[in-house]
Design an enzyme around this catalytic site. Sequence first.
Site, PDB file in Angstrom:
ATOM      1  N   ASP A 218      54.570  71.639  19.708  1.00  0.00           N
ATOM      2  CA  ASP A 218      53.668  70.601  19.177  1.00  0.00           C
ATOM      3  C   ASP A 218      52.221  71.068  19.036  1.00  0.00           C
ATOM      4  O   ASP A 218      51.460  70.495  18.256  1.00  0.00           O
ATOM      5  CB  ASP A 218      53.689  69.384  20.112  1.00  0.00           C
ATOM      6  CG  ASP A 218      53.214  69.751  21.522  1.00  0.00           C
ATOM      7  OD1 ASP A 218      53.706  70.757  22.075  1.00  0.00           O
ATOM      8  OD2 ASP A 218      52.346  69.039  22.069  1.00  0.00           O
TER       9      ASP A 218
ATOM     10  N   THR B  51      49.405  75.346  29.199  1.00  0.00           N
ATOM     11  CA  THR B  51      48.827  75.166  27.864  1.00  0.00           C
ATOM     12  C   THR B  51      47.403  74.662  28.065  1.00  0.00           C
ATOM     13  O   THR B  51      47.139  73.929  29.023  1.00  0.00           O
ATOM     14  CB  THR B  51      49.659  74.125  27.086  1.00  0.00           C
ATOM     15  OG1 THR B  51      50.911  74.702  26.776  1.00  0.00           O
ATOM     16  CG2 THR B  51      48.970  73.654  25.807  1.00  0.00           C
TER      17      THR B  51
ATOM     18  N   THR C 293      50.000  68.203  26.186  1.00  0.00           N
ATOM     19  CA  THR C 293      50.718  69.313  26.821  1.00  0.00           C
ATOM     20  C   THR C 293      52.027  68.801  27.400  1.00  0.00           C
ATOM     21  O   THR C 293      52.064  67.715  27.977  1.00  0.00           O
ATOM     22  CB  THR C 293      49.869  69.970  27.924  1.00  0.00           C
ATOM     23  OG1 THR C 293      50.683  70.952  28.585  1.00  0.00           O
ATOM     24  CG2 THR C 293      49.338  68.971  28.947  1.00  0.00           C
ATOM     25  N   GLY C 294      53.092  69.569  27.202  1.00  0.00           N
ATOM     26  CA  GLY C 294      54.388  69.143  27.716  1.00  0.00           C
ATOM     27  C   GLY C 294      55.507  69.655  26.827  1.00  0.00           C
ATOM     28  O   GLY C 294      55.320  70.631  26.088  1.00  0.00           O
ATOM     29  N   THR C 295      56.653  69.007  26.897  1.00  0.00           N
ATOM     30  CA  THR C 295      57.810  69.437  26.113  1.00  0.00           C
ATOM     31  C   THR C 295      57.551  69.173  24.633  1.00  0.00           C
ATOM     32  O   THR C 295      57.656  68.034  24.151  1.00  0.00           O
ATOM     33  CB  THR C 295      59.068  68.671  26.583  1.00  0.00           C
ATOM     34  OG1 THR C 295      59.134  68.787  28.000  1.00  0.00           O
ATOM     35  CG2 THR C 295      60.317  69.231  25.953  1.00  0.00           C
ATOM     36  N   GLY C 296      57.218  70.238  23.914  1.00  0.00           N
ATOM     37  CA  GLY C 296      56.702  70.105  22.554  1.00  0.00           C
ATOM     38  C   GLY C 296      57.601  69.325  21.614  1.00  0.00           C
ATOM     39  O   GLY C 296      57.114  68.560  20.769  1.00  0.00           O
TER      40      GLY C 296
ATOM     41  N   ARG D 186      60.498  79.688  17.471  1.00  0.00           N
ATOM     42  CA  ARG D 186      60.313  78.276  17.846  1.00  0.00           C
ATOM     43  C   ARG D 186      58.823  77.914  17.828  1.00  0.00           C
ATOM     44  O   ARG D 186      57.983  78.661  18.319  1.00  0.00           O
ATOM     45  CB  ARG D 186      60.896  78.042  19.244  1.00  0.00           C
ATOM     46  CG  ARG D 186      60.713  76.606  19.779  1.00  0.00           C
ATOM     47  CD  ARG D 186      59.466  76.473  20.633  1.00  0.00           C
ATOM     48  NE  ARG D 186      59.405  75.187  21.349  1.00  0.00           N
ATOM     49  CZ  ARG D 186      58.336  74.763  21.994  1.00  0.00           C
ATOM     50  NH1 ARG D 186      57.255  75.496  22.058  1.00  0.00           N
ATOM     51  NH2 ARG D 186      58.361  73.611  22.617  1.00  0.00           N
ATOM     52  N   VAL D 187      58.508  76.779  17.261  1.00  0.00           N
ATOM     53  CA  VAL D 187      57.125  76.312  17.255  1.00  0.00           C
ATOM     54  C   VAL D 187      57.093  74.951  17.948  1.00  0.00           C
ATOM     55  O   VAL D 187      57.923  74.086  17.661  1.00  0.00           O
ATOM     56  CB  VAL D 187      56.594  76.192  15.804  1.00  0.00           C
ATOM     57  CG1 VAL D 187      55.201  75.574  15.790  1.00  0.00           C
ATOM     58  CG2 VAL D 187      56.572  77.561  15.127  1.00  0.00           C
TER      59      VAL D 187
HETATM   60  N1  ASP Z   1      53.513  71.781  24.449  1.00  0.00           N
HETATM   61  C1  ASP Z   1      53.745  73.181  24.581  1.00  0.00           C
HETATM   62  C2  ASP Z   1      54.896  73.571  23.708  1.00  0.00           C
HETATM   63  O1  ASP Z   1      55.880  72.857  23.680  1.00  0.00           O
HETATM   64  C3  ASP Z   1      54.026  73.625  25.981  1.00  0.00           C
HETATM   65  C4  ASP Z   1      53.164  73.026  27.064  1.00  0.00           C
HETATM   66  O2  ASP Z   1      52.269  72.246  26.773  1.00  0.00           O
HETATM   67  O3  ASP Z   1      53.376  73.363  28.239  1.00  0.00           O
HETATM   68  O4  ASP Z   1      54.851  74.604  23.105  1.00  0.00           O
END
Ligand code: ASP
Length: 329
Positions: free
Chosen positions: A221, A190, A241-244, A218-219
Amino acid sequence: MSRSWSILCTMILLLCGCLGPDHRSENHRDRWAIAIHGGAGALSRDAPEEAQRAYRESLQSALTIGAGILQGGGTGLDAVEQVIRFLEDDPLFNSGLGAVFNSEGKHELDASIMDGSDLSCGAVAGVRTVRHPITLARKVMTETRHVLFAGEGAETFASECGVELVKNSFFSTDRRREQWIQKTQQKKGTVGVAVLDQHGHLAAGTSTGGMTDKRWGRVGDSPIVGAGTYADDRACAVSCTGTGEEYIRHAVAHSVAARMMLAGQDLQTACDAMIHQVLQPDDGGLIAVDAAGNIAFSYSTGGMYRAAADSSGRFEIGIHDEMITVPGS
Ligand code: ASP
């Protein structure tokens, strides 16, 4: 005599009062700073040097674009949009070209942008044919009275406002297809930018293809203002960035600003609290810039692709713990 003396003193004080703040804000206005991320969870340190070099070169180019705009007195919003457009076109990153595949083998892209000067913001979710979702997000901000467009409505708005449209397959790369087939969950790629411009304004933006094999519709963050992106001139600009799902639950980006404004925390303390105390290990990371031009990175993954530059001459990139200085252009 004593009256003219007191008038003189008053005039001197008034003059100091007028010049002082202006002088300070003039210095402040010259200051700029930019932080960029290309996703949390990085290549292992043992990955081939060639692969690591490709990321470093791309981050360096992105930094050169952003720093050039800010150094030249451009707006933070322009820096955010142009850097993210560049990264959206780079297949190394999970945004635009090179976005991950969803459960249907398609790409659904999310993006948002925010202007810290007046809290205006724009976002798009689940777009399938927009080459540069960040540009569409900015158009939502500037050309509509709304904040977030999703799916069909976002696509219709895109065709009305003339942004570049492509086939969904345009975003596919062999590497991402392989990750989807192998069901490798990649918390990587991301992209996001946080900046302070020379006008004293903060701005932030984020763009992503989401999570590999996510259920369609699915949406995450990234297009949710307050979760994946936030900017407020009174505090900071943040991109996550990470687990939204976790970032949405904890309103991470806004919480960093709230900690600064309500609890008086400094930027790095507020960022670290969200990543290391509120979120779980390995959930992800974030970047942030405050109104004084401080830059903060925080992540709980093995690394985070990131870059930083500012008006003091800082120009550096990092993947794992250490940041390395690279030549600016
Ligand atoms: N945050 C992003 C999402 O969950 C994915 C990511 O940042 O790797 O869509």
